[in-house]
Write an enzyme that holds these catalytic residues in place. Structure first.
Site, PDB file in Angstrom:
ATOM      1  N   ALA A  18      41.152  45.991  35.293  1.00 49.51           N
ATOM      2  CA  ALA A  18      41.369  47.003  36.328  1.00 49.51           C
ATOM      3  C   ALA A  18      40.714  48.305  35.904  1.00 49.51           C
ATOM      4  CB  ALA A  18      42.862  47.216  36.535  1.00 49.51           C
ATOM      5  N   CYS A  19      40.379  49.129  36.872  1.00 46.02           N
ATOM      6  CA  CYS A  19      39.782  50.439  36.623  1.00 46.02           C
ATOM      7  C   CYS A  19      40.732  51.304  35.794  1.00 46.02           C
ATOM      8  CB  CYS A  19      39.525  51.053  37.986  1.00 46.02           C
ATOM      9  SG  CYS A  19      39.353  52.798  38.013  1.00 46.02           S
ATOM     10  N   PRO A  20      40.328  52.090  34.794  1.00 44.22           N
ATOM     11  CA  PRO A  20      38.948  52.314  34.387  1.00 44.22           C
ATOM     12  C   PRO A  20      38.504  51.393  33.254  1.00 44.22           C
ATOM     13  CG  PRO A  20      40.345  53.892  33.266  1.00 44.22           C
ATOM     14  CD  PRO A  20      41.254  52.958  34.015  1.00 44.22           C
TER      15      PRO A  20
END
Ligand SMILES: Cc1cc2nc3c(=O)[nH]c(=O)nc-3n(C[C@H](O)[C@H](O)[C@H](O)COP(=O)(O)OP(=O)(O)OC[C@H]3O[C@@H](n4cnc5c(N)ncnc54)[C@H](O)[C@@H]3O)c2cc1C
Lengths: 80, 380
Positions: A18-20
């Site tokens: 998942a981001c980041p």
């Protein structure tokens, strides 16, 4: 799926992160490699399409190519 | 035949899990069908959130320590030793202090994170952190004598434990210096590796205006590459330089070597983010900071995951279908000063929406810290 002919030295597989996460994985790798090294980042997080080019630009590295695929995208970054 | 469940790591995740298993499987344990062993390399259980308060003189490190033997159910075999090798084919573990290896039927890894400041040249010499007992104590001495100059909080490594803690630290420092009439003489600077002030965009969006309001200077896209302790400067990979008089850093984190050597992941165990089962081996689970799920490294996460692993292991030994899954639930109080805090709750599907800061939430965080010992015992 990808048809780029950019040659690369290292791969960072951040698919599923998942981001980041993908950007941080790329930054971690860039920290370790010598200048001139080309790193291929694989990410299936859409946010990477904006995050990665922005960071590469900020850090003065070169984004050689971005390959957008159905399942994931690939970024080729050369360390300045 | 007795089924042996071994839990490695007696921090938040491992302790809650061992107590959960003792409770859930009490009949099987009493009948000798199941044995639960918890192995930790320290006789004490350490509650790390206390360290945030140590630099401000509000808690002492001893407040975050209790003997594991007092926290763990009598039905659990507690071993104080360090696991040095995991063989997932033979299902055996090697220990530092014993020539005999330990066999398991089911293994749960909860070995947490370790700090790796040495990854950034000069960081260990030039910086201070509140991510260890000794670091928090040393930082307290520095802060007490710090009356003017630039205080830099630099988030060097992500992911790191408690993603809220760096924000909490600068908010608390701001309010602490204000209370003492020193804020005019102290510049507070916050650096973060990506283009916003926190990894989670919703939390970043909420925190940024608070930082601006309080004159906390922000440097984003700042990945510290080296520290010069003589010149007191911090240089980033992006080519920027920040001067400091006092550097507080969130150092790079790494997992434990034995996970990599066992082929389970690069220090963090690669798991299915719902079942918490290791991708690379049978009958191995990971929870807490050790499990690579993409959720924050937080005690609340370790706690919820312990409940899921406990239920799955109980179903395993009873030969029932495994239905419990982890949904990414994370819960965090975020201090926004010396007497106010916010609160967030989120999961894989629902993003966080920070609550307006209030004194009540601040007291809730302190109350949780006090009642934590009941949580670890499995009573809350
Ligand atoms: C300053 C600070 C503030 C925090 N604040 C909060 C907060 O407010 N809320 C929140 O939810 N979280 C907070 N956290 C994060 C939280 O403390 C961690 O995420 C949590 O402790 C993770 O639990 P764990 O069980 O995975 O690992 P840990 O609690 O770190 O436990 C790991 C255990 O494994 C042991 N171990 C490691 N290797 C071995 C080995 N080879 N053999 C035997 N034993 C081993 C270690 O000694 C340790 O006891 C904070 C952390 C810090 C540093």
């Amino acid at each position: 799926m990808t048809d780029t002919d950019v040659e690369y030295d290292e791969t960072v597989d951040a698919r599923g992160a998942a981001c980041p996460g993908p950007l941080m994985d790329l930054i971690g790798k860039m920290r370790d490699v010598d200048s001139g090294t080309v790193v291929r980042l694989q990410s299936d997080n859409d946010q990477s399409l904006t995050d990665v080019p922005e960071w590469v630009d900020e850090a003065g590295n070169d984004l050689l190519a971005v390959e957008e695929g159905d399942e994931h995208n690939e970024f080729y970054v050369e360390k300045a | 035949m007795t089924e042996h469940i071994v839990v490695v790591g007696g921090g938040t995740g491992g302790t809650v899990l061992a107590n959960d298993l003792a409770d859930r499987l009490d009949a099987e344990i009493d009948a000798g069908d199941v044995r639960v062993t918890l192995i930790n390399d320290d006789p004490d259980h350490v509650y790390k959130p206390v360290w945030l308060y140590v630099p401000f003189g509000q808690r002492k490190p001893a407040d975050g320590r209790r003997p594991l033997a007092d926290l763990v159910d009598d039905r659990v075999d507690l071993r104080i030793d360090r696991v040095t090798e995991i063989d997932t084919d033979a299902k055996r573990l090697r220990l530092q202090g014993s020539p005999r290896s330990v066999g398991y039927d089911y293994l749960a890894l909860a070995t947490g994170s370790t700090l790796a400041p040495e990854e950034v040249p000069g960081l260990a010499e030039g910086g201070h952190n509140f991510y260890s007992e000794s670091g928090a104590t040393e930082l307290r001495e520095e802060l007490l004598s710090f009356t003017e100059g630039t205080l830099v909080l630099s988030v060097v490594g992500t992911p790191h434990m408690c993603p809220a803690a760096p924000l909490e630290f600068v908010f608390m420092a701001d309010s602490w210096f204000r209370e003492r009439g020193l804020r005019e003489d102290v510049d507070v600077v916050y650096t973060y590796p990506i283009q916003r002030v926190h990894g989670n965009p919703h939390i970043a969006e909420w925190a940024r205006p608070l930082m601006d309001e309080r004159d906390i200077r922000v440097e984003t896209f700042f990945n510290a590459e080296s520290v010069d302790p003589e010149a007191q400067t911090l240089t980033s990979m992006e080519g920027t330089e920040v001067d400091y008089d006092l550097l507080v850093d969130i150092p790079p984190h790494s997992g434990v070597d034995l996970i990599e050597e066992a082929g389970l992941g690069d220090g963090w165990v690669d798991v299915d983010r719902h079942t918490l089962e290791a991708e690379a081996a049978e009958d191995v689970y990971a929870l807490g900071d050790t499990a690579d799920t993409g959720v924050p490294n937080a005690g609340s996460v370790a706690h919820y995951q312990a409940g899921v692993v406990g239920q799955r292991l109980a179903s395993e030994v009873r030969g029932r279908p495994l239905t419990a899954t982890y949904d990414g639930k994370t819960l965090c109080f975020i201090e926004t000063g010396m007497d106010a805090a916010s609160f967030v709750e989120f999961d894989y599907e629902h993003p966080p929406s920070p609550a307006p800061p209030s004194e009540k939430l601040h007291w809730s965080k302190l109350a949780y810290n006090e009642s934590y010992w009941l949580t670890a015992r499995g009573l809350l």
